[in-house]
Design an enzyme around this catalytic site. Structure first.
Site, PDB file in Angstrom:
ATOM      1  N   THR A   1      15.184  62.879 -66.070  1.00  0.00           N
ATOM      2  CA  THR A   1      14.498  63.710 -67.531  1.00  0.00           C
ATOM      3  C   THR A   1      15.565  63.355 -68.547  1.00  0.00           C
ATOM      4  O   THR A   1      14.914  63.532 -69.521  1.00  0.00           O
ATOM      5  CB  THR A   1      13.977  65.096 -67.167  1.00  0.00           C
ATOM      6  OG1 THR A   1      13.423  65.160 -66.326  1.00  0.00           O
ATOM      7  CG2 THR A   1      13.756  65.705 -68.491  1.00  0.00           C
TER       8      THR A   1
ATOM      9  N   TYR B   1       5.642  64.269 -69.495  1.00  0.00           N
ATOM     10  CA  TYR B   1       6.365  63.300 -69.912  1.00  0.00           C
ATOM     11  C   TYR B   1       6.962  62.122 -68.801  1.00  0.00           C
ATOM     12  O   TYR B   1       6.561  62.556 -67.719  1.00  0.00           O
ATOM     13  CB  TYR B   1       7.894  63.862 -70.431  1.00  0.00           C
ATOM     14  CG  TYR B   1       8.747  64.486 -69.244  1.00  0.00           C
ATOM     15  CD1 TYR B   1       8.368  65.754 -68.803  1.00  0.00           C
ATOM     16  CD2 TYR B   1       9.777  63.717 -68.870  1.00  0.00           C
ATOM     17  CE1 TYR B   1       8.965  66.118 -67.798  1.00  0.00           C
ATOM     18  CE2 TYR B   1      10.484  64.341 -67.615  1.00  0.00           C
ATOM     19  CZ  TYR B   1      10.211  65.525 -67.070  1.00  0.00           C
ATOM     20  OH  TYR B   1      10.644  65.905 -66.091  1.00  0.00           O
TER      21      TYR B   1
ATOM     22  N   THR C   1      16.922  65.612 -62.200  1.00  0.00           N
ATOM     23  CA  THR C   1      17.342  67.010 -61.462  1.00  0.00           C
ATOM     24  C   THR C   1      16.630  66.988 -60.185  1.00  0.00           C
ATOM     25  O   THR C   1      17.447  67.806 -59.206  1.00  0.00           O
ATOM     26  CB  THR C   1      17.026  68.135 -62.298  1.00  0.00           C
ATOM     27  OG1 THR C   1      15.693  67.919 -62.671  1.00  0.00           O
ATOM     28  CG2 THR C   1      17.581  68.105 -63.409  1.00  0.00           C
ATOM     29  N   ASP C   2      15.613  66.205 -59.764  1.00  0.00           N
ATOM     30  CA  ASP C   2      15.104  66.530 -58.383  1.00  0.00           C
ATOM     31  C   ASP C   2      15.833  66.344 -57.255  1.00  0.00           C
ATOM     32  O   ASP C   2      15.880  67.012 -56.295  1.00  0.00           O
ATOM     33  CB  ASP C   2      13.631  65.598 -58.383  1.00  0.00           C
ATOM     34  CG  ASP C   2      12.607  66.182 -59.302  1.00  0.00           C
ATOM     35  OD1 ASP C   2      12.740  67.052 -59.817  1.00  0.00           O
ATOM     36  OD2 ASP C   2      11.581  65.428 -59.478  1.00  0.00           O
TER      37      ASP C   2
ATOM     38  N   LYS D   1      18.712  73.271 -56.515  1.00  0.00           N
ATOM     39  CA  LYS D   1      17.670  73.310 -57.588  1.00  0.00           C
ATOM     40  C   LYS D   1      16.994  74.484 -57.307  1.00  0.00           C
ATOM     41  O   LYS D   1      16.254  74.513 -55.960  1.00  0.00           O
ATOM     42  CB  LYS D   1      17.075  71.968 -57.870  1.00  0.00           C
ATOM     43  CG  LYS D   1      15.919  72.204 -59.187  1.00  0.00           C
ATOM     44  CD  LYS D   1      15.260  70.815 -59.267  1.00  0.00           C
ATOM     45  CE  LYS D   1      14.387  70.917 -60.515  1.00  0.00           C
ATOM     46  NZ  LYS D   1      13.915  69.616 -60.766  1.00  0.00           N
TER      47      LYS D   1
ATOM     48  N   GLU E   1      19.542  82.660 -32.636  1.00  0.00           N
ATOM     49  CA  GLU E   1      18.345  83.120 -31.635  1.00  0.00           C
ATOM     50  C   GLU E   1      17.822  82.012 -30.793  1.00  0.00           C
ATOM     51  O   GLU E   1      16.886  81.922 -30.250  1.00  0.00           O
ATOM     52  CB  GLU E   1      17.260  83.633 -32.941  1.00  0.00           C
ATOM     53  CG  GLU E   1      17.191  84.757 -33.439  1.00  0.00           C
ATOM     54  CD  GLU E   1      16.272  85.008 -34.274  1.00  0.00           C
ATOM     55  OE1 GLU E   1      15.103  85.591 -33.883  1.00  0.00           O
ATOM     56  OE2 GLU E   1      16.388  84.965 -35.562  1.00  0.00           O
TER      57      GLU E   1
HETATM   58  N1  ASP Z   1      11.385  64.356 -61.900  1.00  0.00           N
HETATM   59  C1  ASP Z   1      12.769  64.326 -62.646  1.00  0.00           C
HETATM   60  C2  ASP Z   1      13.650  63.640 -61.990  1.00  0.00           C
HETATM   61  O1  ASP Z   1      14.252  64.170 -61.048  1.00  0.00           O
HETATM   62  C3  ASP Z   1      12.939  65.327 -63.053  1.00  0.00           C
HETATM   63  C4  ASP Z   1      14.204  65.836 -63.857  1.00  0.00           C
HETATM   64  O2  ASP Z   1      14.987  64.909 -64.069  1.00  0.00           O
HETATM   65  O3  ASP Z   1      14.399  66.975 -64.433  1.00  0.00           O
HETATM   66  O4  ASP Z   1      13.850  62.711 -62.465  1.00  0.00           O
END
Ligand code: ASP
Length: 357
Positions: free
Chosen positions: A41, A54, A120-121, A193, A314
């Site tokens: 992103t 996007y 971020t993923d 995340k 457990e």
């Molecule tokens: N789907 C995107 C990615 O991981 C989300 C992001 O970058 O925030 O490339």
């Protein structure tokens, strides 16, 4: 003759001093940081600045650098495009290329640090993978953004600026692979995340932050948890492919079908994102134990965000032949197990890896 030589030497020194005082040459005295872009992103674009939808990985590394000219005051920057994908598509080929390139750059005397831009993923998986296989004390800093580069209040530019500042900071040396997002400096093993859309999505629960960074001004609190980089036993030397390891989420009424399907698809290891303390139904336990007996390495992790999965709490790991993930979440357990399987299938050794990394 001697006086002539001395005169030439002093005019040369004056010329060098004058050149260094000139801003273009003064910049050369800044630390050198190389930016490896992979998409995400932070390189995403939308048709309007208030549109939720996007596409990731639209903007190239040169545009990314040009968008944050302030970073050029922190470091001499150069950029390379390793990939331009959404990190949901992150894959072994990009991981191998990143490791090769980072190791090569880190071996160059004049390179002070590396910044990797990423989605971020799956940034926590890439950061943890790099943390285990890059061989350097130099700062390797991943950064990302939750809002596309075209969005109102895009978070990418400041995250990028802060990442460059951390990569150029001598205090970042020897702290393993770091992730800098939203003013926080996370260790690769601790961050996760936690929100699908919030800018404040990354947390380092339980283990806490490595530090903070405000407009480039970094403060470090401590080192990372677990062995890393130069102290790691893992490397990609001689490794051309990583074995398949699948993650299966436990849930109420779970049967053994997904476990058997994973092995039929070629999984050499299975990570269960268990309920609670790495638990699962009796039927799933029986199916997992049957695969463990056949030599598939089975790790119990948890779908819960915080807390450890302890050995023999457990579930009788000793009797059933399982490994407990301890502090690692399922996605990082998968990364460690894939690397572990390049070295051994010995359950005692693999449990030790989970203890130490
Ligand atoms: N789907 C995107 C990615 O991981 C989300 C992001 O970058 O925030 O490339």
């Amino acid at each position: 003759m001697k006086r002539h030589v001395r005169a030439r030497a002093s005019s040369l020194a004056a010329l060098i001093a004058a050149l260094l005082a000139f801003p273009a040459f003064a910049d050369e005295r800044l630390p050198k940081v190389v930016v490896l872009a992979t998409g995400g992103t932070i390189a995403g674009a939308a048709a309007s600045d208030v549109q939720a939808g996007y596409t990731s990985g639209q903007v190239g590394v040169e545009q990314l650098l040009a968008a944050v000219p302030q970073a050029k005051k922190l470091a001499v920057l150069s950029g390379e495009q390793i990939a331009n994908i959404g990190s949901q598509d992150m894959n072994d080929e990009v991981w191998f290329n990143l490791v090769r390139r980072i190791n090569a750059l880190a071996a160059m005397q004049d390179v002070h640090g590396v910044v990797v831009t990423h989605g971020t993923d799956t940034i926590e998986e890439t950061a943890y993978f790099l943390n285990l296989v890059v061989k350097t004390d130099k700062p390797v800093v991943l950064t990302a953004a939750m809002r596309a580069s075209t969005a109102l209040s895009a978070d990418g530019p400041l995250n990028f600026y802060n990442a460059v500042a951390v990569a150029a900071n001598p205090d970042a040396v020897g702290r393993g692979v770091l992730v800098v997002v939203n003013d926080w400096i996370h260790g690769a093993s601790s961050l996760t995340k936690t929100s699908t859309t919030a800018v404040q999505t990354f947390l380092s629960p339980v283990w806490g932050l490595i530090g903070t960074v405000a407009y480039g001004d970094a403060e470090f609190y401590r080192g990372p948890v677990g062995r890393h980089t130069r102290d790691s036993e893992f490397s990609l030397d001689g490794v051309t492919a990583l074995p398949r390891v699948d993650i299966i989420m436990a849930h109420a009424n779970m049967d053994g079908a997904m476990i058997e399907a994973a092995v039929a698809a070629g999984a050499k290891g299975i990570v269960i994102a268990g309920v609670g303390n790495g638990n699962m139904t009796g039927a799933a336990l029986a199916a997992l134990a049957a695969q463990a007996k056949k030599g598939v390495v089975c790790v119990r992790a948890s779908r819960v965000t915080t807390g450890r999965v302890g050995r023999n709490v457990e579930v009788d790991d000793d009797k059933l032949g399982f490994v407990a993930s301890l502090g690692l979440n399922p996605q990082k357990s998968r990364v460690l197990l894939r690397l572990a399987l390049t070295k051994t299938k010995d359950l005692g050794k693999i449990q030790r890896y989970f203890d130490e990394y």
